[in-house]
Enzyme design. Structure first.
Site, PDB file in Angstrom:
ATOM      1  N   ASP A  29      -2.509   1.644  -4.750  1.00 59.83           N
ATOM      2  CA  ASP A  29      -3.782   1.851  -4.076  1.00 59.83           C
ATOM      3  C   ASP A  29      -4.852   1.003  -4.758  1.00 59.83           C
ATOM      4  OD1 ASP A  29      -4.644   3.262  -6.392  1.00 59.83           O
ATOM      5  OD2 ASP A  29      -3.829   5.122  -5.562  1.00 59.83           O
ATOM      6  N   HIS A  41       0.804  -1.216   0.000  1.00 60.26           N
ATOM      7  CA  HIS A  41       0.000   0.000   0.000  1.00 60.26           C
ATOM      8  C   HIS A  41       0.844   1.277   0.000  1.00 60.26           C
ATOM      9  CE1 HIS A  41      -3.956   1.443  -0.240  1.00 60.26           C
ATOM     10  NE2 HIS A  41      -4.534   0.612   0.614  1.00 60.26           N
TER      11      HIS A  41
END
Length: 421
Positions: free
Chosen positions: A395, A391
Site C-alpha cells: 500500500d 496493490h
C-alpha cells in the site's frame, strides 16, 4: 517398439512456458541422450533442450515460434528396435531399415550443418564470416557459437576481397535458417506486417499477464544526488583505469535500493495466490537491452555487496547480454527489479512489474537544474525515482516510507560517507 515422449522442461524458477525458437533436429534424426534437440526461449533465458533418450525422432509436436507450457509434449522419440508380431526381431526388416536410416542420416547430417542458430547467424553477419567454410564441432557437424567465436578470436574472418561472396553467403544462409513466416510481409499499400514471434512474443505475453493479474499503482519522488555525482565524477577515471570497468551512477542506486529493502522487506515479496512470500535474500533484477531483445539478469545478494562489486556485476551482466552468454543461473531468483530508464533520457515513467515480484523501480535521467535551497537558487543534480507496486501486496504507506528511505540514503552519499570497497 518403444516410443517415448519428450516434454517441455522447467528452464528456470517461476518459468511456466517456453517458445520453440529453432528445432535442431528433424523427423528421422538419430540422437543420443543429452544431445540438444531444440532452442527454447523463455522470459528468463534462452536455452537448448536436451534429449531425454537415445533414439530416433518420430514426430515434432510443436512448430517453431509456438509457445508450449512446461510439462507439455514437444516431440516423440523411438528408443527400441521394432519387434515382429510373434515376438522375434525382424532382422530382414532391420537390415532394410538400417540402409534407409544410413541414407537418411547422411541427408540429415547435411541438413543439420545448414541449420544455424540465431546467435551463430548474428556473429557471422556482424563479422562477415562465410559459414560454409567452417567445420562445425557440434552434433552432425553443426556449427556452434563457440566455433564462430574461436574463428573471430584467431582473427580468421573473411578477408576484404571475399566480402562480396560472404554477403551472398550470409543472405543465402539467412534464407535457409529463417522460416518464411518470420519475414515481414509488405502489403500493396506499403504497410509492413511483422509476425509476433520469438523474443517479442515472450515479452508481449508476459507484459499482458502482468497487467491483467497485477493491480498496478504508482508513486514518484525527486532526489538530490549532487554530492553523490560530485564524488563519483571525481574518481570515475581512476576507477576505470584501476578496475577495467566503469563506475556508473546506477551502481550507487542499486546499493541504496538494496539497503532500503533490508529495512522494508515488504517490497521484497512475491504474490503466490493465497499467500504472500516475503523473500529473505535480496536479488535485484536489472533490465538489459540488446537490439530488440530484453533480458532481466540478476545481481545476487546485492545488499551484501560493495559498490565496487555491484558495478562489476552490472558490467559483467550487461556484457554477457550483448554477447549472448547469459546463463539460466544469471536470470533466476530476482526478488525486486531496478530499471535504469534514465539511459534513454526518460524523466518520468511507469514500469510494468516483473511478475510475480511486488514492485519495480525506475531510475530516471539525472538532470542538472536550479533548485531553491535556503531561499536561494542553486544548480543541483536531480533525479526522479518512479515506483510501480502491486496493490495486492503493498500500500502507499509502506511504499512511501521505502521511497523516502532510498531518497535519504542517496542524498547522504558524499565523499565522507561513501565506501566503494
Amino acid at each position: 517398439m518403444s516410443v517415448e515422449k519428450i516434454n517441455m522442461p522447467q528452464l528456470g524458477e517461476s518459468v511456466t512456458e517456453g517458445t520453440i525458437n529453432t528445432w535442431l533436429v528433424a523427423v528421422g534424426d538419430k540422437v543420443n541422450k543429452y544431445d540438444p534437440i531444440a532452442e527454447v526461449m523463455t522470459d528468463k533465458v534462452n536455452a537448448e533442450v536436451p534429449s531425454s533418450f537415445t533414439g530416433v525422432i518420430k514426430e515434432l509436436n510443436a512448430e517453431e515460434g509456438e509457445t508450449v507450457e512446461v510439462g507439455q509434449l514437444i516431440c516423440y522419440i523411438e528408443t527400441e528396435e521394432s519387434v515382429s508380431a510373434n515376438g522375434t526381431t525382424n532382422n530382414k526388416g532391420h537390415a532394410q531399415d538400417n540402409i534407409e536410416n544410413e541414407n537418411n542420416s547422411k541427408e540429415n547430417d547435411e541438413f543439420m550443418k545448414k541449420r544455424y542458430s540465431p546467435a551463430v547467424l548474428r556473429l557471422a553477419q556482424e563479422n562477415e564470416i562465410d559459414l560454409t567454410m567452417i567445420n562445425g564441432t557440434g552434433r552432425m557437424g553443426r556449427i556452434t557459437r563457440k566455433d564462430v567465436e574461436k574463428l573471430i578470436k584467431e582473427g580468421k574472418t573473411t578477408s576484404p576481397t571475399e566480402k562480396d561472396s560472404s554477403r551472398k553467403s550470409s543472405q543465402k544462409i539467412g534464407t535457409i535458417s529463417a522460416p518464411s513466416s518470420m519475414s515481414p510481409v509488405v502489403s500493396e499499400t506499403g504497410d509492413k506486417e511483422i509476425p509476433v514471434k520469438g523474443v517479442r512474443k515472450v515479452i508481449a505475453d508476459n507484459m499482458v499477464r502482468s497487467k491483467q493479474e497485477i493491480p498496478h499503482a504508482w508513486m514518484q519522488v525527486e532526489v538530490d544526488v549532487t554530492n553523490m555525482m560530485k564524488y563519483r565524477n571525481s574518481i570515475k577515471d581512476k576507477f576505470k583505469s584501476d578496475e577495467g570497468y566503469s563506475l556508473t551512477p546506477f551502481a550507487f542506486f542499486i546499493k541504496a535500493v538494496s539497503q532500503a529493502l533490508r529495512e522494508f522487506p515488504e517490497l521484497n515479496s512475491a504474490w503466490a495466490g493465497d499467500k504472500i512470500i516475503q523473500k529473505k535474500d535480496i536479488h535485484l533484477s536489472i533490465a538489459v537491452a540488446k537490439e530488440n531483445e530484453l533480458f532481466v539478469p540478476v545481481i545476487k545478494n546485492a545488499d551484501e555487496k560493495t559498490i565496487k562489486a555491484v558495478a562489476r556485476d552490472i558490467y559483467e551482466l550487461a556484457n554477457k547480454a550483448r554477447t549472448g552468454k547469459l546463463t539460466s543461473e544469471d536470470m533466476q531468483g530476482g526478488t525486486f527489479t531496478v530499471n535504469n530508464t534514465g539511459t534513454f533520457g526518460s524523466v518520468s515513467s511507469m514500469g510494468v512489474i516483473n511478475y510475480p515480484q511486488a514492485a519495480i523501480l525506475q531510475v530516471e535521467s539525472i538532470i542538472r537544474k536550479p533548485v531553491i535551497i535556503d531561499d536561494m537558487f542553486a544548480a543541483r543534480d536531480m533525479v526522479n525515482l518512479s515506483l510501480s507496486l502491486d496493490h495486492r501486496i503493498l500500500d502507499g504507506l509502506v511504499c512511501g516510507r521505502f521511497l523516502a528511505r532510498v531518497k535519504e540514503i542517496l542524498e547522504d552519499m558524499n565523499a565522507n560517507t561513501i565506501s566503494l570497497y
